[in-house]
Design a protein around this motif. Structure first.
Motif, PDB file in Angstrom:
ATOM      1  N   CYS A   3       4.729   1.627   0.203  1.00 16.66           N
ATOM      2  CA  CYS A   3       3.340   1.619   0.587  1.00 16.66           C
ATOM      3  C   CYS A   3       3.116   2.981   1.491  1.00 16.66           C
ATOM      4  O   CYS A   3       4.201   3.448   2.048  1.00 16.66           O
ATOM      5  CB  CYS A   3       3.158   0.630   1.596  1.00 16.66           C
ATOM      6  SG  CYS A   3       3.191  -1.228   0.864  1.00 16.66           S
ATOM      7  N   VAL A   4       1.898   3.484   1.340  1.00 13.52           N
ATOM      8  CA  VAL A   4       1.683   4.834   2.258  1.00 13.52           C
ATOM      9  C   VAL A   4       0.466   4.646   3.024  1.00 13.52           C
ATOM     10  O   VAL A   4      -0.353   3.763   2.903  1.00 13.52           O
ATOM     11  CB  VAL A   4       1.396   5.838   1.213  1.00 13.52           C
ATOM     12  CG1 VAL A   4       2.612   6.242   0.488  1.00 13.52           C
ATOM     13  CG2 VAL A   4       0.138   5.472   0.218  1.00 13.52           C
ATOM     14  N   ILE A   5       0.492   5.485   3.979  1.00 11.65           N
ATOM     15  CA  ILE A   5      -0.856   5.613   5.036  1.00 11.65           C
ATOM     16  C   ILE A   5      -1.498   6.678   4.634  1.00 11.65           C
ATOM     17  O   ILE A   5      -1.075   7.778   4.402  1.00 11.65           O
ATOM     18  CB  ILE A   5      -0.416   5.828   6.560  1.00 11.65           C
ATOM     19  CG1 ILE A   5       0.333   4.509   7.201  1.00 11.65           C
ATOM     20  CG2 ILE A   5      -1.523   5.922   7.328  1.00 11.65           C
ATOM     21  CD1 ILE A   5       1.154   4.633   8.397  1.00 11.65           C
ATOM     22  N   THR A   6      -2.849   6.482   4.387  1.00 11.99           N
ATOM     23  CA  THR A   6      -3.921   7.337   3.749  1.00 11.99           C
ATOM     24  C   THR A   6      -5.017   7.687   4.938  1.00 11.99           C
ATOM     25  O   THR A   6      -5.567   8.754   4.532  1.00 11.99           O
ATOM     26  CB  THR A   6      -4.426   6.902   2.577  1.00 11.99           C
ATOM     27  OG1 THR A   6      -5.207   5.783   2.886  1.00 11.99           O
ATOM     28  CG2 THR A   6      -3.480   6.874   1.493  1.00 11.99           C
ATOM     29  N   GLY A   7      -5.188   6.990   5.859  1.00 11.53           N
ATOM     30  CA  GLY A   7      -6.042   7.176   6.880  1.00 11.53           C
ATOM     31  C   GLY A   7      -5.591   6.652   8.276  1.00 11.53           C
ATOM     32  O   GLY A   7      -5.017   5.673   8.349  1.00 11.53           O
ATOM     33  N   MET A   8      -6.084   7.562   9.244  1.00 13.80           N
ATOM     34  CA  MET A   8      -5.682   6.754  10.717  1.00 13.80           C
ATOM     35  C   MET A   8      -6.926   7.100  11.754  1.00 13.80           C
ATOM     36  O   MET A   8      -7.736   7.906  11.500  1.00 13.80           O
ATOM     37  CB  MET A   8      -4.641   7.825  11.253  1.00 13.80           C
ATOM     38  CG  MET A   8      -3.392   7.816  10.182  1.00 13.80           C
ATOM     39  SD  MET A   8      -1.942   8.438  11.019  1.00 13.80           S
ATOM     40  CE  MET A   8      -2.613  10.081  11.619  1.00 13.80           C
ATOM     41  N   ASP A 159      -5.008  -4.253  -2.838  1.00 12.68           N
ATOM     42  CA  ASP A 159      -4.833  -3.068  -3.314  1.00 12.68           C
ATOM     43  C   ASP A 159      -4.564  -2.149  -2.250  1.00 12.68           C
ATOM     44  O   ASP A 159      -4.003  -0.762  -2.319  1.00 12.68           O
ATOM     45  CB  ASP A 159      -5.625  -2.667  -4.306  1.00 12.68           C
ATOM     46  CG  ASP A 159      -5.876  -3.343  -5.565  1.00 12.68           C
ATOM     47  OD1 ASP A 159      -4.612  -3.483  -6.034  1.00 12.68           O
ATOM     48  OD2 ASP A 159      -6.890  -3.772  -6.009  1.00 12.68           O
ATOM     49  N   ALA A 160      -5.625  -2.227  -0.813  1.00  9.10           N
ATOM     50  CA  ALA A 160      -5.534  -1.608  -0.005  1.00  9.10           C
ATOM     51  C   ALA A 160      -5.811  -2.332   1.236  1.00  9.10           C
ATOM     52  O   ALA A 160      -6.420  -3.658   0.958  1.00  9.10           O
ATOM     53  CB  ALA A 160      -6.711  -0.468   0.008  1.00  9.10           C
ATOM     54  N   VAL A 161      -5.393  -2.223   2.207  1.00  3.46           N
ATOM     55  CA  VAL A 161      -5.286  -2.843   3.627  1.00  3.46           C
ATOM     56  C   VAL A 161      -5.710  -2.292   4.747  1.00  3.46           C
ATOM     57  O   VAL A 161      -5.023  -1.061   4.897  1.00  3.46           O
ATOM     58  CB  VAL A 161      -4.226  -3.809   3.715  1.00  3.46           C
ATOM     59  CG1 VAL A 161      -4.036  -4.903   5.148  1.00  3.46           C
ATOM     60  CG2 VAL A 161      -3.421  -4.534   2.642  1.00  3.46           C
ATOM     61  N   VAL A 162      -6.639  -2.550   5.598  1.00  2.00           N
ATOM     62  CA  VAL A 162      -6.989  -1.876   6.786  1.00  2.00           C
ATOM     63  C   VAL A 162      -5.937  -2.615   7.890  1.00  2.00           C
ATOM     64  O   VAL A 162      -5.913  -3.974   8.082  1.00  2.00           O
ATOM     65  CB  VAL A 162      -8.258  -1.935   7.280  1.00  2.00           C
ATOM     66  CG1 VAL A 162      -8.644  -1.441   8.535  1.00  2.00           C
ATOM     67  CG2 VAL A 162      -9.069  -1.219   6.124  1.00  2.00           C
ATOM     68  N   VAL A 163      -5.288  -2.036   8.641  1.00  2.31           N
ATOM     69  CA  VAL A 163      -4.552  -2.594   9.955  1.00  2.31           C
ATOM     70  C   VAL A 163      -4.877  -2.025  11.171  1.00  2.31           C
ATOM     71  O   VAL A 163      -5.427  -0.634  11.109  1.00  2.31           O
ATOM     72  CB  VAL A 163      -3.100  -2.387   9.688  1.00  2.31           C
ATOM     73  CG1 VAL A 163      -2.254  -2.763  10.744  1.00  2.31           C
ATOM     74  CG2 VAL A 163      -2.311  -2.780   8.435  1.00  2.31           C
ATOM     75  N   ARG A 210      -2.111   1.851   1.615  1.00  2.00           N
ATOM     76  CA  ARG A 210      -2.407   1.776   0.214  1.00  2.00           C
ATOM     77  C   ARG A 210      -0.885   1.667  -0.567  1.00  2.00           C
ATOM     78  O   ARG A 210      -0.069   2.053   0.024  1.00  2.00           O
ATOM     79  CB  ARG A 210      -3.010   2.884  -0.436  1.00  2.00           C
ATOM     80  CG  ARG A 210      -4.559   2.689  -0.061  1.00  2.00           C
ATOM     81  CD  ARG A 210      -5.274   4.098  -0.819  1.00  2.00           C
ATOM     82  NE  ARG A 210      -6.499   4.222  -0.400  1.00  2.00           N
ATOM     83  CZ  ARG A 210      -7.496   3.622  -1.189  1.00  2.00           C
ATOM     84  NH1 ARG A 210      -7.407   2.849  -2.084  1.00  2.00           N
ATOM     85  NH2 ARG A 210      -8.902   3.796  -0.892  1.00  2.00           N
ATOM     86  N   ARG A 211      -0.858   0.983  -1.796  1.00  2.00           N
ATOM     87  CA  ARG A 211       0.265   1.443  -2.721  1.00  2.00           C
ATOM     88  C   ARG A 211       0.359   2.806  -2.956  1.00  2.00           C
ATOM     89  O   ARG A 211      -0.690   3.492  -3.151  1.00  2.00           O
ATOM     90  CB  ARG A 211       0.213   0.537  -4.031  1.00  2.00           C
ATOM     91  CG  ARG A 211       0.980  -0.775  -3.820  1.00  2.00           C
ATOM     92  CD  ARG A 211       0.787  -1.168  -5.272  1.00  2.00           C
ATOM     93  NE  ARG A 211       0.519  -2.744  -5.013  1.00  2.00           N
ATOM     94  CZ  ARG A 211      -0.819  -3.124  -5.264  1.00  2.00           C
ATOM     95  NH1 ARG A 211      -1.797  -2.281  -6.063  1.00  2.00           N
ATOM     96  NH2 ARG A 211      -1.413  -4.157  -4.931  1.00  2.00           N
ATOM     97  N   ASP A 212       1.460   3.439  -3.092  1.00  2.00           N
ATOM     98  CA  ASP A 212       1.715   4.799  -3.462  1.00  2.00           C
ATOM     99  C   ASP A 212       1.197   5.059  -4.712  1.00  2.00           C
ATOM    100  O   ASP A 212       1.521   4.391  -5.394  1.00  2.00           O
ATOM    101  CB  ASP A 212       3.154   4.948  -3.432  1.00  2.00           C
ATOM    102  CG  ASP A 212       3.494   6.730  -3.007  1.00  2.00           C
ATOM    103  OD1 ASP A 212       2.549   7.261  -3.074  1.00  2.00           O
ATOM    104  OD2 ASP A 212       4.744   7.152  -3.489  1.00  2.00           O
ATOM    105  N   GLY A 213       0.334   6.118  -4.602  1.00  2.00           N
ATOM    106  CA  GLY A 213      -0.260   6.738  -5.991  1.00  2.00           C
ATOM    107  C   GLY A 213      -1.679   6.180  -6.302  1.00  2.00           C
ATOM    108  O   GLY A 213      -2.309   6.639  -7.020  1.00  2.00           O
ATOM    109  N   ASP A 214      -2.004   5.293  -5.274  1.00  2.00           N
ATOM    110  CA  ASP A 214      -3.156   4.723  -5.359  1.00  2.00           C
ATOM    111  C   ASP A 214      -4.341   5.339  -4.510  1.00  2.00           C
ATOM    112  O   ASP A 214      -3.991   6.003  -3.714  1.00  2.00           O
ATOM    113  CB  ASP A 214      -3.445   3.087  -4.942  1.00  2.00           C
ATOM    114  CG  ASP A 214      -3.033   2.237  -5.958  1.00  2.00           C
ATOM    115  OD1 ASP A 214      -2.476   2.675  -7.022  1.00  2.00           O
ATOM    116  OD2 ASP A 214      -3.016   0.826  -5.657  1.00  2.00           O
TER     117      ASP A 214
END
Lengths: 376, 320
Positions: A3-8, A159-163, A210-214
């Protein structure tokens, strides 16, 4: 799976976004001020790290925590290229929910409804999210939420989650802590011999996972693993054994040894009990490698932002990994005995090539969560 | 998102609700032979220095753990570090929050008791449960409005599926206190707790505990028909009992596949975050009595019901 972080996104006393907060922290800027809205005559402690957004001076107003949460989530979605949608789960961590609004309502100084207590209805109204979950997991709340988000992604349930997380200071929590602490702190000074206890801060934090690559945005960091457990020991005091177990479990999930951790974002809440327990756990888990990673504690400048604090530490860690710069622990001039053998950053920001970071978050109820992230 | 595809079995249920006795009473129209009385039932050494919500939760949890065969005397006999606690409550600590604010206004912080500190945080119930039984797995408090009880069961199941735990103690609790009365507009309201023990199938089998029911699917979404369709699955399970609160009413279309509907809040009043766990306890009780078909539980959040949760409970089968 990875899993990766794509936004903060983040809001704190020292700034209104991750970059602004990071710059302030690296410069050693503190958000500490005198209490802005509580009646000083009723408290021994007169300081906190509040967000200065009330419409008038000296008068409190409801739903500030909700306002910051919406702001942080909006930032994270924009940063991560995520279009808010009903199917995207939103996992919210908080210590006090909207209890400050409840206090104002109870005292006849504001309005609140049962639906305001948790944050789902506000996020539904603002963004159209319907799969919202509010977890009141004390000061480990947002790292718990992060761990559960990685579970949802790993299980193929999203597929994506906001935490995200948020907290505004309540009179009941600030006051009871004030009553309980033996000394009256004028600043939060983790691991310093002159520390006098914890002081609260305010703020919100949010990330898109997100999942890596998505997705079409580059990953900011990879989440190597998040552990969560409970001391089952004491309602408010930490237990080094439980904390060590959480750290060890996080390393195992991350597939990393303690000698592969470059940076530790300490829980560092400025109480003697926490500092001793955290240091004991670090020595137990890291052994000879305890002196290797840089360690910092941003609560020395943001105050203890409670439920959102773990994720705020993580956001700062991600920026530190990319920049190779670590904010100092403000107010750390005379390290306490338990700091011996730990590489605490003091004075000015430290620079070093960094790849991995451990983030600690511990809360009332003896709950612990530890995340390990890696630069991507 | 109806679940991870791995079933979790219910192995124990417990109830501590003012005016009710055993779980069977939940589905009775009225009366209870030996009703729980908080005046006597919430006392004792283990109850000291705890708020009303925590005391109800401890009572219901003890019943559920004993029912699951996980207590030796009063001591937890299961895998302590692999047992998670999930609590759903919305109003649990509001009495502490409001009382403390009053005390500060009247006497300053010097009037406060240090013993109140745990109850300033919304997760105190889950902390007390962990301490009472030494449960060192993940400890989660769900404060998610009207869907919170079913959401708690969703997350308990998810943590078992993600291999964070083998056993989950799930408690839904709402105490009837002065702030709650004012907040819900002095309507009838629950005063009590319900508890469910959920277990992974391999763990249940390893200790030979009988399965009482299986949570086949649960979901959280925006529209009731979609949520119901999602949990009933492609094989369109026949539903023998639909537990639904006031608000989203089963439409006429339900009559073809649902034998009976029941609203627990008609008798108990506003159940808020406890409702889903109460529904699960009622559903297990129904299946214990060999009720036909599956049990569907639904709940909604917000004044306009813009979020709903649904859960399908089935009798144990070969896979459980």
């Amino acid at each position: 799976m990875s899993c990766v972080i794509t936004g903060m996104g983040a809001v704190a006393a020292v700034g209104g976004g991750p970059e602004q907060i990071f710059t302030a922290l690296c410069a050693g800027t503190s958000g500490l001020t005198k209490l802005r809205a509580f009646d000083l005559n009723r408290y021994r402690a007169h300081h906190a790290y509040e967000i200065d957004d009330r419409t008038g001076p000296g008068r409190d107003e409801p739903l500030r925590a909700t306002r910051w949460l919406v702001d942080a989530v909006e930032q994270a979605c924009a940063d991560g290229g995520l279009t808010p949608a009903a199917r995207v789960p939103v996992l919210l961590g908080t210590t006090l929910r909207e209890q400050r609004s409840v206090e104002l309502w109870w005292r006849g100084e504001g309005e609140v409804s049962a639906a305001d207590l948790h944050f789902g209805p506000a996020l539904r109204r603002r963004f159209g999210f319907t799969r919202t979950y509010t977890f009141a997991n004390a000061c480990a709340a947002t790292l718990y939420a992060l761990g559960l988000a990685t579970d949802l992604l790993d299980l193929g349930m999203a597929d994506a989650v906001v935490v995200a997380g948020t907290d505004a200071i309540t009179e009941s929590a600030f006051g009871t802590l004030d009553r309980v602490q033996n000394r009256t702190p004028e600043a939060l000074r983790p691991f310093d011999r002159a520390r006098a206890g914890m002081l609260m801060g305010e703020g919100a934090s949010a990330v898109v996972v997100r999942r890596d690559g998505d997705g079409d945005r580059p990953a900011l960091a990879r989440i190597r693993g998040v552990s969560m457990n409970c001391d089952a020991y004491h309602p408010t005091a930490p237990d080094p054994a439980g904390i060590a177990a959480a750290m060890h479990a996080a390393h195992t999930r991350a597939g990393l040894g303690p000698d592969e951790i470059d940076l530790v974002m300490l829980h560092g809440s400025g109480t003697e009990l926490n500092d001793a327990a955290e240091a004991t756990a670090l020595h137990a888990v890291f052994g000879d490698a305890a002196a290797r990673p840089l360690m910092t504690a941003i609560k020395s400048m943001t105050g203890h932002t409670l439920g959102g604090s773990g994720l705020l530490s993580l956001i700062v860690a991600v920026l530190s990994l990319h920049r190779g710069v670590v904010p100092p622990i403000a107010g750390l001039t005379d390290p306490a005995d338990e700091a011996a053998g730990l590489r605490l950053v003091s004075g000015t920001a430290a620079t070093a090539p960094l790849r991995t970071a451990q983030v600690d978050a511990f809360g009332f109820g003896g709950i612990n969560a530890v995340a390990v992230v890696e630069r991507s | 998102m109806t679940g991870p595809g791995r079933p979790a079995a219910v192995t124990g249920i417990g109830l501590a609700v003012s005016g009710l006795g055993t779980p069977d009473d939940l589905l009775q129209p009225d009366g209870a032979e030996e009703a729980f009385d908080p005046a006597t039932g919430l006392t004792g050494r283990a109850m000291r220095h705890k708020d009303r919500a925590s005391r109800f939760a401890l009572r219901a949890a003890a019943d559920a753990l004993r029912d699951a065969g996980l207590l030796t005397g009063a001591t937890f006999a299961g895998p302590a570090s692999r047992t998670c606690v999930v609590v759903s409550t919305n109003f649990g600590n509001l009495d502490s929050v409001c009382t403390f604010a009053d005390t500060i206004a009247e006497d300053s912080v010097l009037g406060l008791s240090p013993l109140g500190l745990p109850h300033t945080s919304s997760n105190s119930v889950a902390g007390w449960l962990a301490i009472e039984y030494g449960l060192r797995g993940p400890n989660l408090t769900v404060c998610n409005g009207g869907t919170g009880g079913l959401d708690a069961l969703f997350w308990a199941r998810a943590m078992i599926a993600a291999d964070r735990a083998d056993v989950a103690l799930v408690v839904g609790v709402e105490p009837d206190t002065a702030p709650v009365a004012r907040l819900v507009g002095h309507r009838p309201r629950l005063d009590g707790a319900a508890a469910v023990v959920l277990e992974s199938v391999p763990h249940r089998r390893s200790r030979g505990a009988p399965p009482r029911a299986v949570i086949t699917a649960c979901t959280h979404g925006a529209a009731l028909p979609d949520a119901v369709r999602a949990v009933r699955g492609t094989d369109r399970q026949p539903v023998g009992l639909w537990l639904t609160p006031a608000g989203p009413r089963p439409g006429d279309a339900a009559s073809s596949w649902c034998a009976t509907t029941r609203d627990l809040t008609a008798r108990l009043g506003e159940c808020s975050g406890a409702l889903g766990v109460l529904q699960c306890v009622a559903g297990v009780s129904y299946l214990d009595a060999s009720g036909p078909g599956a049990v569907l539980a639904t709940s909604a959040d917000g004044p306009d019901h813009t979020a709903v949760a649904a859960l399908l409970l089935t009798a144990p089968g070969q896979a459980s």
